[in-house]
Enzyme design. Structure first.
Site, PDB file in Angstrom:
ATOM      1  N   GLY A 109       0.799  -1.231   0.000  1.00 54.01           N
ATOM      2  CA  GLY A 109       0.000   0.000   0.000  1.00 54.01           C
ATOM      3  C   GLY A 109       0.823   1.268   0.000  1.00 54.01           C
ATOM      4  CD  GLU A 110       6.713   2.906  -1.063  1.00 54.12           C
ATOM      5  OE1 GLU A 110       7.539   3.826  -1.210  1.00 54.12           O
ATOM      6  OE2 GLU A 110       7.019   1.704  -1.030  1.00 54.12           O
TER       7      GLU A 110
END
Length: 299
Positions: A95-96
């Site tokens: 989920g960067e």
């Protein structure tokens, strides 16, 4: 809306638990670990570091700004996943882009799933148990399936065995994640059904998806009408709403009167030969009992 508020309150409560030094959870066997694994927790962004082994090093700036704009408008739909590395310190697992976009719009916290060390088996059990819950909306189920693929490396066949669902059912849920985020939010809030979503997903262009979504809401289209709308689009590349029979005046007047009586907007579905069905919604057990008393009063 009440459902979302309840989840946010739960996330804040778990956040406070994680900040308590006397509850420093290090493994799945620790006290209160079961309250964290498998739940959404609101974490402060400055307590999260990016993964130094993240294979992706370049992020499209325009795409990131678009995601940031969506998050500013709708919030973070899909929580990130982090790994606990120290007391109140975490490292990104997935989920960067969501993490970076949230930072861009100045969010202080972000919803996250926490993994305790490398306890993959406990995570898998929590995810599978979560999928079996009865109160999940279609997008929540789809996100849980996606996490099993991304984090546990399960195939659709393996997931089918774990959760007791047909592979085709799992595939149908996963396809919902290709819908525009606004439509996903509409499904989570109950504005449209999974059937509507499955019809819309047959169109790849997100702009056309949103046009159809708007038509569904404004014209109160059924799933079958939506399927016809999608078919029309593929034939003409235009979003043309199928014609529906005009509602008789006696029904329009009656709907207003009945809605005022019950305190809810009722729904009428017309059938053939003048037949139809009246639906009265309720929002809680208390609301249901109130409506029941009103019905009994008329006997």
């Amino acid at each position: 809306m009440a459902k979302a508020t309840k989840k946010q309150a739960l996330g804040r409560g778990l956040s406070a638990l994680l900040k308590d030094p006397s509850n420093d959870i290090q493994s799945a066997q620790d006290k209160n670990a079961d309250k964290v694994v498998g739940n959404i927790v609101e974490l402060e962004l400055d307590r999260i570091e990016v993964n130094p082994f993240q294979p992706r090093t370049k992020f499209n700036e325009e795409s990131l700004r678009e995601l940031a704009s969506s998050i500013k408008e709708l919030g973070v739909i899909q929580p990130i996943t982090v790994r606990k590395i120290a007391f109140n310190k975490y490292q990104l697992v997935s989920g960067e882009r969501r993490f970076r976009a949230s930072s861009l719009v100045g969010l202080k916290t972000i919803p996250a799933y926490i993994r305790i060390a490398n306890d993959q088996e406990s995570l898998e059990m929590a995810l599978v148990e979560n999928i079996q819950r009865q109160d999940l909306d279609p997008i929540e189920i789809a996100l849980s399936y996606q996490r099993l693929i991304d984090e546990i490396n399960l195939t659709q066949e393996q997931m089918s065995e774990r959760v007791g669902k047909k592979r085709s059912t799992i595939a149908n849920y996963l396809r919902l994640l290709k819908l525009d985020p606004i439509i996903q939010t509409g499904m989570r809030d109950g504005f449209i059904s999974m059937g509507h979503g499955r019809a819309i997903i047959n169109i790849e262009d997100h702009i056309a998806q949103l046009e159809i979504y708007e038509k569904i809401l404004t014209s109160k289209l059924s799933v079958r009408q939506t399927e016809q709308l999608v078919k029309n689009y593929h034939q003409n590349k235009e979003v043309t709403v199928p014609k529906t029979p005009e509602t008789p005046k006696y029904i329009k007047k009656g709907v207003k009167e009945i809605s005022e009586y019950f305190g809810h907007k009722i729904h009428v579905k017309l059938g053939k030969n003048g037949s139809g069905k009246i639906t009265i919604p309720f929002h809680s057990e208390e609301d249901f009992n109130r409506i029941k008393k009103l019905v009994q009063r008329e006997k």
